[in-house]
Design an enzyme around this catalytic site. Structure first.
Site, PDB file in Angstrom:
ATOM      1  N   TYR A 105       0.879  -1.421  -0.055  1.00 56.64           N
ATOM      2  CA  TYR A 105       0.027   0.183   0.142  1.00 56.64           C
ATOM      3  C   TYR A 105       1.020   1.316   0.076  1.00 56.64           C
ATOM      4  O   TYR A 105       1.844   1.172   0.599  1.00 56.64           O
ATOM      5  CB  TYR A 105      -0.784   0.050   1.298  1.00 56.64           C
ATOM      6  CG  TYR A 105      -1.577   1.237   1.297  1.00 56.64           C
ATOM      7  CD1 TYR A 105      -2.934   1.241   0.988  1.00 56.64           C
ATOM      8  CD2 TYR A 105      -1.292   2.359   1.965  1.00 56.64           C
ATOM      9  CE1 TYR A 105      -3.799   2.376   0.967  1.00 56.64           C
ATOM     10  CE2 TYR A 105      -1.994   3.543   2.156  1.00 56.64           C
ATOM     11  CZ  TYR A 105      -3.458   3.564   1.564  1.00 56.64           C
ATOM     12  OH  TYR A 105      -3.968   4.622   1.833  1.00 56.64           O
ATOM     13  N   GLU A 192      -3.611   7.342  -4.071  1.00 63.41           N
ATOM     14  CA  GLU A 192      -3.493   6.143  -3.392  1.00 63.41           C
ATOM     15  C   GLU A 192      -3.425   5.019  -4.218  1.00 63.41           C
ATOM     16  O   GLU A 192      -4.073   4.831  -5.155  1.00 63.41           O
ATOM     17  CB  GLU A 192      -4.688   5.945  -2.359  1.00 63.41           C
ATOM     18  CG  GLU A 192      -4.817   4.807  -1.599  1.00 63.41           C
ATOM     19  CD  GLU A 192      -6.081   4.350  -0.964  1.00 63.41           C
ATOM     20  OE1 GLU A 192      -6.210   4.557   0.222  1.00 63.41           O
ATOM     21  OE2 GLU A 192      -7.093   3.948  -1.585  1.00 63.41           O
TER      22      GLU A 192
END
Ligand code: GDP
Ligand code: MN
Length: 399
Positions: A105, A192
């Site tokens: 991530y 993101e």
């Protein structure tokens, strides 16, 4: 404003980030030809992904892998029209299916408390980051970018080591800096990548090589910066926006729906917030934040009234206008006009001071609407609006 994955990926590509080639399709036929193209160019599988502005598409069945163009078209037929968390899928993204070795991530967000761009990284990618944050907060590593210099190489390297991505240091540093560049170039407040994948390619001789790739992308743009990004404004997906928000934006009103019963129409953001505070202090709950802006004209006032009344919870309306550039008579005319067109007559308390307040009072008095009260001070207006809302509520409860 949230961007669809395919728009977000185009912004990443524009900054040179590793994103696979992809196509966007609205029907199975288009999916079949895109899939055939990728499979013909050497991909062993293709991935078909629902394009909706909600997370967790994978879990909801909106992300599927196919080995043939036919299979891709059949999966697309299932995914298109599917409902994911209340949103209907209208388009899919088609891309070569990656062989994923591991999922990480990586995101950068505008961190308002430190007034800097903050990077967040985790070795636990692929799952929703909120879940990781709640269950294993230590698994998320943070790094603040320098306000002038951005994310420095040493910071990016430190972050890579923090999440055990030292083997892909060079790729990671480039990607992290690319995210920062994407954020700056587009006035984004979030970029993101989840998952940031270690993706394996196998050559014809069977040898493999791994590299990092942005497999999913989520970008949100600072709404206040959109006027200087017409190309981003065109990426807005009206299908997925609340009709109330769309109407408010078209009228240049800043409107935020809340859960209370007292509709508010105010000019100026500061005055609107003060009005909400006073409502709460008097024991009421505001149904919305609404700033009609400076120089509000009658038609804008009428549009604002429609937005307030679209909310079935509204039991009374408080109009609080400080006439500076906005003229009181103009606002009063808008209120009278709006009320003449309404089916639902909600009691209203009006306080208009400043420019042409006397004319405003005359206009309201002439209209002679028994459900409209006026007030001289803000405290009086708030007390009346709260009292009326409570009465209506009590009447509704006993009926
Ligand atoms: P989200 O569920 O809305 O976040 O959608 P993602 O784009 O993140 O996809 C969900 C999951 O599908 C990812 O975490 C991956 O595990 C998987 N996935 C997505 N793209 C591919 C791909 O190209 N190949 C493989 N094998 N899996 C993929
Ligand atoms: Mn994802």
């Amino acid at each position: 404003m949230k961007l669809q994955e395919y728009h977000a990926k185009r912004l990443l590509q524009a900054q040179g980030l590793p994103v696979s080639d992809f196509a966007v399709a609205a029907n199975p036929t288009e999916v079949r030809s895109a899939a055939a193209r990728f499979l013909g160019a050497g991909a062993t599988r293709v991935v078909v992904k629902a394009q909706v502005l909600v997370g967790g598409r994978g879990k909801a069945g909106g992300v599927k892998l196919a080995s043939t163009a036919e299979e891709a078209a059949a999966l697309a037929a299932q995914i298109l029209g599917m409902d994911i968390k209340g949103t209907t899928v209208r388009r899919v993204l088609v891309a070569p299916g990656a062989e994923i070795v591991a999922e990480y991530y990586l995101a950068c967000v505008l961190d308002r408390s430190s007034r800097r761009v903050m990077f967040m990284a985790s070795a636990e990618g692929g799952v929703e980051i909120e879940v990781v944050a709640a269950e294993r907060p230590d698994a998320i590593k943070y790094m603040h970018a320098h306000p002038l210099l951005g994310l420095l190489d040493y910071q990016a390297r430190a972050l890579a080591f923090d999440i055990a991505l030292g083997a892909h240091l060079r790729d990671f540093v480039a990607i992290a800096k690319g995210l920062f560049a994407t954020m700056m170039a587009n006035d984004a407040d979030l970029v993101e990548i989840n998952p940031l994948g270690i993706v394996r390619t196998t050559a014809s001789d069977g040898s493999t090589s791994d590299r990092l790739e942005c497999l999913d992308a989520k970008v949100t743009i600072d709404d206040s910066a959109l006027p200087r990004h017409p190309e981003l404004e065109r990426m807005r997906d009206l299908d997925e926006e609340d009709p109330v928000d769309v109407a408010a934006r078209e009228q240049g009103l800043s409107f935020i729906k809340l859960d209370g019963t007292i509709g508010c129409m105010v000019n100026g953001a500061g005055l609107a917030m003060t009005t909400m505070d006073l409502i709460k202090r008097a024991g009421g709950e505001p149904a919305n934040f609404l700033d009609v802006g400076g120089g509000a004209k009658a038609d804008k006032v009428a549009a604002a009234m429609r937005l307030i009344l679209a909310d079935p919870n509204v039991r009374s309306i408080l109009v609080n206008i400080f006439g500076g550039i906005a003229r009181g008579d103009e606002v009063a005319r808008g209120l009278v006009e709006a009320r003449s067109m309404q089916e639902r007559h909600v009691p209203m308390v009006v306080r208009i001071v400043g420019t042409n307040a006397d004319l405003a009072a005359q206009i309201l008095a002439t209209a002679g609407d028994p459900d409209v009260q006026t007030a001289a001070t803000l405290d009086e207006a708030v007390d009346k609006a709260v009292a009326v809302a409570n009465q209506v509520q009590a009447a509704g409860a006993s009926a």
